[in-house]
Scaffold this active site. Structure first.
Site, PDB file in Angstrom:
ATOM      1  CE  LYS A 138      -3.326   0.443  -2.768  1.00 36.77           C
ATOM      2  NZ  LYS A 138      -2.426  -0.872  -2.703  1.00 36.77           N
TER       3      LYS A 138
ATOM      4  NE  ARG B  90     -11.755  -4.399  -4.673  1.00 33.54           N
ATOM      5  CZ  ARG B  90     -11.697  -3.527  -5.476  1.00 33.54           C
ATOM      6  NH1 ARG B  90     -10.430  -3.006  -5.995  1.00 33.54           N
ATOM      7  NH2 ARG B  90     -12.688  -2.720  -5.622  1.00 33.54           N
TER       8      ARG B  90
ATOM      9  NE  ARG C 141      -6.324   1.591 -13.414  1.00 33.33           N
ATOM     10  CZ  ARG C 141      -5.831   0.770 -12.295  1.00 33.33           C
ATOM     11  NH1 ARG C 141      -5.652   1.089 -11.028  1.00 33.33           N
ATOM     12  NH2 ARG C 141      -5.852  -0.563 -12.542  1.00 33.33           N
TER      13      ARG C 141
HETATM   14  P1  AMP Z   1      -3.343  -1.129  -6.638  1.00 32.45           P
HETATM   15  O1  AMP Z   1      -3.364  -2.770  -6.557  1.00 32.45           O
HETATM   16  O2  AMP Z   1      -2.066  -0.795  -6.384  1.00 32.45           O
HETATM   17  O3  AMP Z   1      -3.773  -0.408  -8.055  1.00 32.45           O
HETATM   18  O4  AMP Z   1      -4.301  -0.755  -5.808  1.00 32.45           O
HETATM   19  C1  AMP Z   1      -5.838  -0.802  -5.644  1.00 32.45           C
HETATM   20  C2  AMP Z   1      -5.974  -2.089  -4.877  1.00 32.45           C
HETATM   21  O5  AMP Z   1      -5.651  -1.891  -3.519  1.00 32.45           O
HETATM   22  C3  AMP Z   1      -7.391  -2.575  -4.906  1.00 32.45           C
HETATM   23  O6  AMP Z   1      -7.920  -3.172  -6.227  1.00 32.45           O
HETATM   24  C4  AMP Z   1      -7.563  -3.642  -3.778  1.00 32.45           C
HETATM   25  O7  AMP Z   1      -7.197  -4.766  -4.027  1.00 32.45           O
HETATM   26  C5  AMP Z   1      -6.378  -2.994  -2.850  1.00 32.45           C
HETATM   27  N1  AMP Z   1      -6.883  -2.348  -1.505  1.00 32.45           N
HETATM   28  C6  AMP Z   1      -6.574  -2.661  -0.216  1.00 32.45           C
HETATM   29  N2  AMP Z   1      -7.344  -1.789   0.675  1.00 32.45           N
HETATM   30  C7  AMP Z   1      -8.072  -0.994  -0.128  1.00 32.45           C
HETATM   31  C8  AMP Z   1      -9.107  -0.290   0.326  1.00 32.45           C
HETATM   32  N3  AMP Z   1      -9.344   0.083   1.579  1.00 32.45           N
HETATM   33  N4  AMP Z   1     -10.222   0.197  -0.627  1.00 32.45           N
HETATM   34  C9  AMP Z   1      -9.929   0.008  -1.859  1.00 32.45           C
HETATM   35  N5  AMP Z   1      -8.867  -0.897  -2.465  1.00 32.45           N
HETATM   36  C10 AMP Z   1      -8.003  -1.489  -1.496  1.00 32.45           C
END
Ligand code: AMP
Length: 593
Positions: A297, A302, A457
């Protein structure tokens, strides 16, 4: 469609309480919308533009109040509008409480086309219009849905010097022509407060109900068992995911039916809603899918990259066009993509040594309009691509994740995130440890067989939940490593305090860098009291702070509990073993889970 007719439908829908009734009324409105179908499908949801279209009105409440005040008469001010809003709490009711249409002089002064509209010509005389006491009957104005839509386009397009005047004048022009019933919905649309109980799902169902007929393609016997509605709704939903455009889908359903919806495809250059993740654990992932696709991650922002073979556009998670702010990504796509593609990924900021920089650094670059080249020298941006929605003429939304990732690696030869498919908790754990050690946020767990669901989601993408609590546990044993780590203590046995005694609860080996292993060995070796093979017993002297995913009942350890996915956080230099966490706290945490 006259805007008055739209307002009347909207009133009917607002008054309807039952969901099914709402769908029926929306379906009727769509059926009668004729050429305005795309606009009506959006306006009923309070959407001014298609989902992929990032234009905005750029009208704040005060500008809207000014436009209303000006249309309401010379003796009305924006403050009066605001006062009424404070009383009623709803802008539509406020707009409907004024008599508009008398401001011919100001309309001409305002100069917008709408400002010279026909209500000013026909109903400019206040005495006439006050005949019904409310600025004319709903059908008394000739404002149309199309004109309102065009006015919104004009407002959204206003730029540069004088743009605020254009926005205010255009809004004023509309209000000045509106009946109270129309003004109610104009104001709500302008401020994004439509709120008549129509969401995307309602319009989706209504499109299916109005324009699609399941029975066309189904044998009679099947019709008796199930009316086919679910299939139609699913077809509309899937076309919506692909196009991100309710208007276009409604039109397609009307003109080409189910076949048209099935044929719809992504367009390079039109952003797709990003698939989102919810919080989850390794245990959840493996229980649900048997094996998980594990990725790093990345802590960035994004991005969705659209490359049509010649040019490249970059969109943010909110589908804003951020191409100009991130030239490295454009260069990267043009150099490393060998076919038209839509690529999903994360833009990360990296330092000179290639190490990831904190999230704040990418924000400095993300929406930057000026000085991009200068800033680029300070913070450099790189792509970590993790998904592919379209490659070389083929849409991949319906393909399983592993296949999409394969296609991604085929079309993009650099910057693709590594994907590990594993059913082994240990392997996943060590992937996570590597990601954390390399300075990333953690890991994502994805269902390897899942399709790409734009905007969802769902349960197919999990961001590994950060540890909710940590425990301070005493190190009561350890194991010597193997191979090049034979000189280092590697796996540490942890215990919780139980009165004077210590009860074992798990072993931690993750989250520790090579450097830390050396330090920990130096710290612990003096406390070795017994050795057998690679196992050592330690005097209880050192306390580790440890994260974990879950506490389970387990016969393996003397405490009766085991930590799932324990992770080393730090040495609690400030704590002596008698101050470490007690078995009682462990029991309580286990109960609270
Ligand atoms: P959050 O913003 O905490 O909801 O986490 C989801 C976000 O993590 C996604 O929208 C991406 O921007 C980010 N992200 C980072 N690495 C990845 C990955 N390998 N796959 C999907 N999302 C990722």
């Amino acid at each position: 469609m006259d805007f008055a007719a739209f307002a009347e439908r909207a009133d009917g829908i607002e008054a309807e309480e039952a969901d099914l009734g709402t769908v029926g009324l929306v379906a009727d409105a769509l059926a009668d919308a004729d050429a305005d179908l795309p606009v009506v499908a959006r306006f009923l949801q309070g959407r001014l533009f298609p989902g992929w279209d990032t234009r905005k009105l750029a009208v704040g409440p005060s500008l809207c109040y000014e436009a209303i005040a000006r249309a309401a008469g010379t003796n009305v001010t924006a403050d009066d509008v605001e006062d009424r809003l404070a009383e009623t709490g709803e802008i539509g009711a406020v707009a409907a409480s004024y008599e508009f249409g008398g401001q011919t002089g100001l309309a001409a002064f305002g100069g917008g086309d709408d400002a010279r509209g026909s209500s000013a010509e026909e109903g400019g005389d206040d005495a006439d219009r006050s005949g019904d006491g409310r600025g004319g009957s709903p059908s008394g104005t000739d404002l149309t849905v199309r004109e309102v839509d065009e006015s919104f386009e004009r407002v959204a397009a206003a730029e540069g010097v004088g743009s605020e005047d254009v926005r205010r004048d255009t809004l004023f022009g509309m209000f000045n022509r509106a009946s109270p019933a129309e003004a109610k919905y104009l104001a709500r649309l302008v401020l994004g407060e439509m709120r008549i109980g129509v969401g995307g799902g309602t319009v989706r169902d209504a499109i299916a109900e109005t324009f699609l007929d399941a029975n066309v393609t189904r044998p009679v016997e099947e019709r008796e068992e199930d009316d086919g509605t679910a299939e139609l709704v699913a077809a509309v939903e899937s076309a919506l995911q692909v196009t991100n455009d309710y208007g276009r889908v409604a039109e397609l359903a009307r003109s080409e039916g189910l076949a048209g919806l099935h044929d719809v495809s992504l367009e390079v250059g039109r952003p797709v809603r990003a698939m989102l993740a919810r919080a989850g654990t390794v245990t959840d992932a493996l229980a649900e899918w048997d094996r998980a696709a594990v990725e790093t991650k990345y802590d960035g922002a994004r991005v969705q990259i659209h490359h049509d073979g010649d040019s490249t556009a970059v969109y943010s998670r909110n589908m804003e066009d951020v191409t100009d702010a991130l030239p490295e990504l454009v260069e990267h796509a043009e150099e490393h993509l060998d076919a038209p593609a839509i690529v999903d990924g994360e833009a990360v900021a990296v330092g000179e040594d290639g190490e990831p920089l904190p999230f704040q650094e990418i924000l400095r670059r993300f929406r930057r309009k000026y000085d991009v080249d200068r800033l680029r020298e300070e913070v450099s941006v790189e792509l970590r691509a993790f998904d592919c929605l379209h490659a070389d003429g083929t849409d991949l939304l319906d393909a399983p994740l592993t296949e999409r990732h394969e296609r991604l690696s085929e079309v993009l030869d650099a910057g693709v995130s590594e994907l590990l498919v594993s059913a082994a908790p240990d392997e996943i754990e060590s992937h996570e440890a590597d990601a954390l050690t390399a300075g990333h946020e953690g890991i994502m767990l994805k269902n390897p067989d899942s399709t790409y669901s734009p905007g969802k989601r769902g349960k197919h993408w999990l961001k590994r939940k950060p540890d909710v609590e940590t425990l301070d546990l005493v190190v009561t044993g350890a194991e010597w490593g193997e191979g090049r780590r034979a000189e280092l203590l590697g796996t540490f046995l942890l215990s919780a305090r139980n009165g004077e005694a210590y009860e074992t609860i798990g072993k931690v080996a993750t989250g520790i860098t090579d450097e830390q292993l050396v330090e920990l060995t130096d710290l612990l070796e003096p406390h070795v009291v017994d050795e057998s093979g690679t196992d050592v017993d330690l005097r209880p002297e050192v306390v580790f702070e440890v994260g974990y995913e879950e506490i389970q009942a387990s016969p393996t350890y003397s405490s009766g509990y085991a930590l799932r996915f324990p992770r080393f956080v730090a040495v609690r230099e400030d704590k002596e073993p008698p101050a470490a966490d007690s078995l009682e706290r462990v029991e309580r945490l286990a109960d609270e889970q």
